[in-house]
Design a protein around this motif. Structure first.
Motif, PDB file in Angstrom:
ATOM      1  N   VAL A   1      -2.216  -2.736 -10.021  1.00 26.28           N
ATOM      2  CA  VAL A   1      -1.857  -1.921 -11.182  1.00 26.28           C
ATOM      3  C   VAL A   1      -0.967  -0.771 -10.725  1.00 26.28           C
ATOM      4  CG1 VAL A   1      -2.713  -0.504 -13.087  1.00 26.28           C
ATOM      5  CG2 VAL A   1      -4.008  -2.518 -12.349  1.00 26.28           C
ATOM      6  N   ALA A   2       0.200  -0.659 -11.354  1.00 29.52           N
ATOM      7  CA  ALA A   2       1.167   0.389 -11.019  1.00 29.52           C
ATOM      8  C   ALA A   2       1.049   1.527 -12.018  1.00 29.52           C
ATOM      9  CB  ALA A   2       2.583  -0.171 -11.039  1.00 29.52           C
ATOM     10  N   LEU A   3       1.118   2.759 -11.493  1.00 28.56           N
ATOM     11  CA  LEU A   3       1.099   3.948 -12.338  1.00 28.56           C
ATOM     12  C   LEU A   3       2.417   4.703 -12.196  1.00 28.56           C
ATOM     13  CD1 LEU A   3      -2.466   5.355 -11.520  1.00 28.56           C
ATOM     14  CD2 LEU A   3      -1.816   3.894 -13.437  1.00 28.56           C
ATOM     15  N   GLY A   4       2.877   5.287 -13.299  1.00 30.65           N
ATOM     16  CA  GLY A   4       4.048   6.154 -13.264  1.00 30.65           C
ATOM     17  C   GLY A   4       5.291   5.493 -12.697  1.00 30.65           C
ATOM     18  N   GLU A   5       5.918   6.173 -11.720  1.00 30.03           N
ATOM     19  CA  GLU A   5       7.156   5.675 -11.126  1.00 30.03           C
ATOM     20  C   GLU A   5       6.981   4.340 -10.413  1.00 30.03           C
ATOM     21  OE1 GLU A   5      10.592   7.433 -11.084  1.00 30.03           O
ATOM     22  OE2 GLU A   5       9.358   7.595 -12.897  1.00 30.03           O
ATOM     23  N   ALA A   6       5.756   4.023  -9.997  1.00 30.32           N
ATOM     24  CA  ALA A   6       5.502   2.745  -9.322  1.00 30.32           C
ATOM     25  C   ALA A   6       5.749   1.555 -10.243  1.00 30.32           C
ATOM     26  CB  ALA A   6       4.084   2.701  -8.772  1.00 30.32           C
ATOM     27  N   THR A   7       5.721   1.785 -11.572  1.00 32.34           N
ATOM     28  CA  THR A   7       5.998   0.675 -12.494  1.00 32.34           C
ATOM     29  C   THR A   7       7.412   0.132 -12.311  1.00 32.34           C
ATOM     30  OG1 THR A   7       6.635   2.216 -14.266  1.00 32.34           O
ATOM     31  CG2 THR A   7       4.335   1.488 -14.217  1.00 32.34           C
ATOM     32  N   LYS A   8       8.303   0.945 -11.733  1.00 27.62           N
ATOM     33  CA  LYS A   8       9.666   0.487 -11.473  1.00 27.62           C
ATOM     34  C   LYS A   8       9.720  -0.521 -10.324  1.00 27.62           C
ATOM     35  CE  LYS A   8      11.723   4.839 -13.104  1.00 27.62           C
ATOM     36  NZ  LYS A   8      12.476   6.067 -12.732  1.00 27.62           N
ATOM     37  N   THR A   9       8.643  -0.618  -9.551  1.00 24.43           N
ATOM     38  CA  THR A   9       8.606  -1.576  -8.436  1.00 24.43           C
ATOM     39  C   THR A   9       7.833  -2.845  -8.796  1.00 24.43           C
ATOM     40  OG1 THR A   9       6.579  -0.723  -7.372  1.00 24.43           O
ATOM     41  CG2 THR A   9       8.645   0.389  -6.837  1.00 24.43           C
ATOM     42  N   VAL A  10       7.301  -2.926 -10.019  1.00 24.65           N
ATOM     43  CA  VAL A  10       6.513  -4.093 -10.437  1.00 24.65           C
ATOM     44  C   VAL A  10       7.245  -5.423 -10.221  1.00 24.65           C
ATOM     45  CG1 VAL A  10       5.651  -5.286 -12.508  1.00 24.65           C
ATOM     46  CG2 VAL A  10       4.901  -2.960 -12.004  1.00 24.65           C
ATOM     47  N   PRO A  11       8.549  -5.529 -10.557  1.00 24.80           N
ATOM     48  CA  PRO A  11       9.216  -6.828 -10.377  1.00 24.80           C
ATOM     49  C   PRO A  11       9.176  -7.352  -8.945  1.00 24.80           C
ATOM     50  CG  PRO A  11      10.558  -5.368 -11.726  1.00 24.80           C
ATOM     51  CD  PRO A  11       9.448  -4.529 -11.175  1.00 24.80           C
ATOM     52  N   TYR A  12       9.127  -6.460  -7.967  1.00 26.57           N
ATOM     53  CA  TYR A  12       9.150  -6.895  -6.571  1.00 26.57           C
ATOM     54  C   TYR A  12       7.803  -7.444  -6.123  1.00 26.57           C
ATOM     55  CZ  TYR A  12      13.433  -4.352  -7.107  1.00 26.57           C
ATOM     56  OH  TYR A  12      14.641  -3.924  -7.590  1.00 26.57           O
ATOM     57  N   ILE A  13       6.717  -6.985  -6.746  1.00 25.22           N
ATOM     58  CA  ILE A  13       5.405  -7.566  -6.476  1.00 25.22           C
ATOM     59  C   ILE A  13       5.243  -8.861  -7.266  1.00 25.22           C
ATOM     60  CG2 ILE A  13       2.913  -7.207  -6.601  1.00 25.22           C
ATOM     61  CD1 ILE A  13       4.302  -5.546  -4.473  1.00 25.22           C
ATOM     62  N   THR A  14       5.732  -8.865  -8.496  1.00 23.60           N
ATOM     63  CA  THR A  14       5.679 -10.078  -9.314  1.00 23.60           C
ATOM     64  C   THR A  14       6.407 -11.235  -8.623  1.00 23.60           C
ATOM     65  OG1 THR A  14       5.643  -8.719 -11.314  1.00 23.60           O
ATOM     66  CG2 THR A  14       6.173 -11.038 -11.598  1.00 23.60           C
ATOM     67  N   ASP A  15       7.527 -10.925  -7.966  1.00 22.36           N
ATOM     68  CA  ASP A  15       8.322 -11.958  -7.302  1.00 22.36           C
ATOM     69  C   ASP A  15       7.783 -12.343  -5.929  1.00 22.36           C
ATOM     70  OD1 ASP A  15      10.023 -11.966  -9.451  1.00 22.36           O
ATOM     71  OD2 ASP A  15      11.597 -10.775  -8.500  1.00 22.36           O
TER      72      ASP A  15
ATOM     73  N   GLU B   1      13.256  11.317   3.782  1.00 17.50           N
ATOM     74  CA  GLU B   1      12.050  11.979   4.285  1.00 17.50           C
ATOM     75  C   GLU B   1      10.798  11.225   3.861  1.00 17.50           C
ATOM     76  OE1 GLU B   1      12.364  16.052   2.964  1.00 17.50           O
ATOM     77  OE2 GLU B   1      13.736  16.554   4.635  1.00 17.50           O
ATOM     78  N   GLY B   2      10.883   9.886   3.945  1.00 21.47           N
ATOM     79  CA  GLY B   2       9.736   9.024   3.693  1.00 21.47           C
ATOM     80  C   GLY B   2       9.453   8.690   2.247  1.00 21.47           C
ATOM     81  N   GLU B   3      10.218   9.255   1.333  1.00 21.45           N
ATOM     82  CA  GLU B   3       9.975   9.017  -0.091  1.00 21.45           C
ATOM     83  C   GLU B   3      11.077   8.151  -0.679  1.00 21.45           C
ATOM     84  OE1 GLU B   3       9.129  11.545  -4.228  1.00 21.45           O
ATOM     85  OE2 GLU B   3       9.144  12.573  -2.286  1.00 21.45           O
ATOM     86  N   ALA B   4      10.683   7.173  -1.508  1.00 21.86           N
ATOM     87  CA  ALA B   4      11.656   6.290  -2.135  1.00 21.86           C
ATOM     88  C   ALA B   4      12.567   7.083  -3.074  1.00 21.86           C
ATOM     89  CB  ALA B   4      10.951   5.188  -2.912  1.00 21.86           C
ATOM     90  N   VAL B   5      13.865   6.814  -2.954  1.00 20.04           N
ATOM     91  CA  VAL B   5      14.853   7.485  -3.793  1.00 20.04           C
ATOM     92  C   VAL B   5      15.393   6.521  -4.857  1.00 20.04           C
ATOM     93  CG1 VAL B   5      17.085   8.672  -3.823  1.00 20.04           C
ATOM     94  CG2 VAL B   5      15.517   9.014  -1.902  1.00 20.04           C
ATOM     95  N   ALA B   6      15.756   5.322  -4.415  1.00 21.25           N
ATOM     96  CA  ALA B   6      16.365   4.374  -5.350  1.00 21.25           C
ATOM     97  C   ALA B   6      16.335   2.968  -4.774  1.00 21.25           C
ATOM     98  CB  ALA B   6      17.812   4.779  -5.648  1.00 21.25           C
TER      99      ALA B   6
ATOM    100  N   PRO C   1       0.850   4.488  -2.100  1.00 21.12           N
ATOM    101  CA  PRO C   1       2.199   4.947  -2.436  1.00 21.12           C
ATOM    102  C   PRO C   1       3.036   3.874  -3.108  1.00 21.12           C
ATOM    103  CG  PRO C   1       1.929   4.726  -0.058  1.00 21.12           C
ATOM    104  CD  PRO C   1       0.579   4.564  -0.662  1.00 21.12           C
ATOM    105  N   LEU C   2       3.917   4.301  -3.993  1.00 21.41           N
ATOM    106  CA  LEU C   2       4.779   3.346  -4.704  1.00 21.41           C
ATOM    107  C   LEU C   2       5.644   2.557  -3.739  1.00 21.41           C
ATOM    108  CD1 LEU C   2       8.063   4.121  -5.110  1.00 21.41           C
ATOM    109  CD2 LEU C   2       7.084   5.960  -6.451  1.00 21.41           C
ATOM    110  N   GLU C   3       5.931   3.141  -2.557  1.00 16.08           N
ATOM    111  CA  GLU C   3       6.776   2.463  -1.577  1.00 16.08           C
ATOM    112  C   GLU C   3       6.185   1.125  -1.134  1.00 16.08           C
ATOM    113  OE1 GLU C   3       8.012   6.665  -1.699  1.00 16.08           O
ATOM    114  OE2 GLU C   3       6.042   5.701  -1.512  1.00 16.08           O
ATOM    115  N   GLU C   4       4.863   0.951  -1.235  1.00 17.36           N
ATOM    116  CA  GLU C   4       4.249  -0.324  -0.858  1.00 17.36           C
ATOM    117  C   GLU C   4       4.722  -1.457  -1.766  1.00 17.36           C
ATOM    118  OE1 GLU C   4       0.164  -0.601   0.143  1.00 17.36           O
ATOM    119  OE2 GLU C   4       0.069   1.420   0.992  1.00 17.36           O
ATOM    120  N   GLY C   5       5.139  -1.102  -2.975  1.00 15.23           N
ATOM    121  CA  GLY C   5       5.668  -2.113  -3.880  1.00 15.23           C
ATOM    122  C   GLY C   5       7.045  -2.611  -3.491  1.00 15.23           C
TER     123      GLY C   5
END
Length: 305
Positions: free
Chosen positions: A56-70, A279-284, A234-238
């Motif tokens: 389950v993705a929360l907040g900005e992590a929802t933008k990475t959902v397609p990469y887990i789905t795939d 600095e370790g945080e996803a930008v784009a 972290p959202l980066e795991e997605g």
């Protein structure tokens, strides 16, 4: 102006070990409530009777959902041999039976035809849309549903256990869009004995493993408490299946504004999709072209949420 969504601006992934008897949507709603989060979504529906990983993705992590789905996913499931049901699982009505039972060797030999690039017809009771209507709704209304075959990549399909003559447990690793119920149905047909899924569990999905999942009971117990936040990943795991590039300070500013930005990249090909960090945080996330990342998804900086 639209109504402002209530809740916390919190981002990350929660791995849930979904129980049987609960829909994937219900799990997402439970997680959103427990975190008091503004936004939540999941990466890959599980049937209500299935258990295991629901990421389950929360907040900005929802933008990475397609990469887990795939991403690749793995399932263990038990096939009831000798019976076909109208839903291809134990919840349905038995529509055909056979006294024939294959040997272990026959089962192992038949599994090969379901490995690699295969074509699969989804179950009639599925969420596939036909002329805008869900197939399961049409099937429940008594309509004769005809679904087109669709491609599926199956990386591995192994026999794990033969509980008795009537049951065999398998493990499958596959790509996006796989229906385990279809594998059970088609394996039964190939063996000349019919078959349906009795039990199903997703053991991992992309980087997320069932052994790391929180139960619904634990989520209820920790709901609205700071302790629950410590289980957020972290959202980066997605983005684990995408290559990473490093954004320069100037490039980071440009990327956060939705413009192409300078990145430092190694072994990244022109036109390849990747994600940029600073600095370790996803930008784009975007396409790499001549030293720049051209963004398709931009992440809001954590302190700006």
């Amino acid at each position: 102006m639209g109504r402002k969504r209530k809740g916390r601006d919190i981002s990350g992934w929660l791995v849930v070990d979904k129980p049987a008897g609960m829909t994937s949507t219900s799990v997402v709603n439970k997680v959103r409530w427990a975190f008091n989060a503004k936004k939540a979504g999941h990466a890959g529906t599980l049937d209500p009777d299935a258990t295991g990983v629901l990421a389950v993705a929360l907040g900005e992590a929802t933008k990475t959902v397609p990469y887990i789905t795939d991403a690749l996913k793995a399932y263990t499931f038990t096939v009831r041999l000798g019976q076909a049901t109208n839903t291809d699982d134990a919840e349905g009505e038995i529509i055909a039976q056979s006294e024939s039972r294959p040997s272990d060797e026959e089962i192992k030999a038949a599994l090969g035809q379901f490995v690699g690039d295969i074509m699969q017809v989804p179950p009639k009771f599925s969420a596939v849309k036909i002329d805008g209507e869900r197939a399961y709704k049409l099937a429940r209304d008594g309509e004769d549903v005809e679904l087109a075959a669709r491609p599926l990549w199956v990386e591995e399909l192994l026999m794990i256990e033969r509980e008795d003559d009537d049951h065999v447990t398998l493990e499958m690793t596959c790509g996006k869009g796989g229906y385990v119920r279809s594998i059970a149905r088609d394996l039964g047909a190939a063996l000349g004995c019919y078959g349906h899924v009795r039990e199903l569990r997703r053991i991992w999905s992309g980087p997320f493993d069932a052994s790391e999942g929180l139960s619904i009971e634990k989520i209820d117990e920790m709901a609205k408490q700071p302790e629950l936040d410590t289980h957020l990943r972290p959202l980066e795991e997605g983005l684990a299946d995408l290559p990473e590039v490093k954004a320069t300070p100037e490039g980071t500013v440009r990327l956060r504004n939705g413009n192409p930005g300078m990145v430092l990249a190694h072994d990244i090909e022109y036109g390849e999709e990747c994600w940029a960090s600073y600095e370790g945080e996803a930008v784009a996330v975007g396409i790499f072209k001549a030293g720049e990342l051209h963004p398709s998804r931009v992440f809001v900086k954590s302190e700006d949420l």
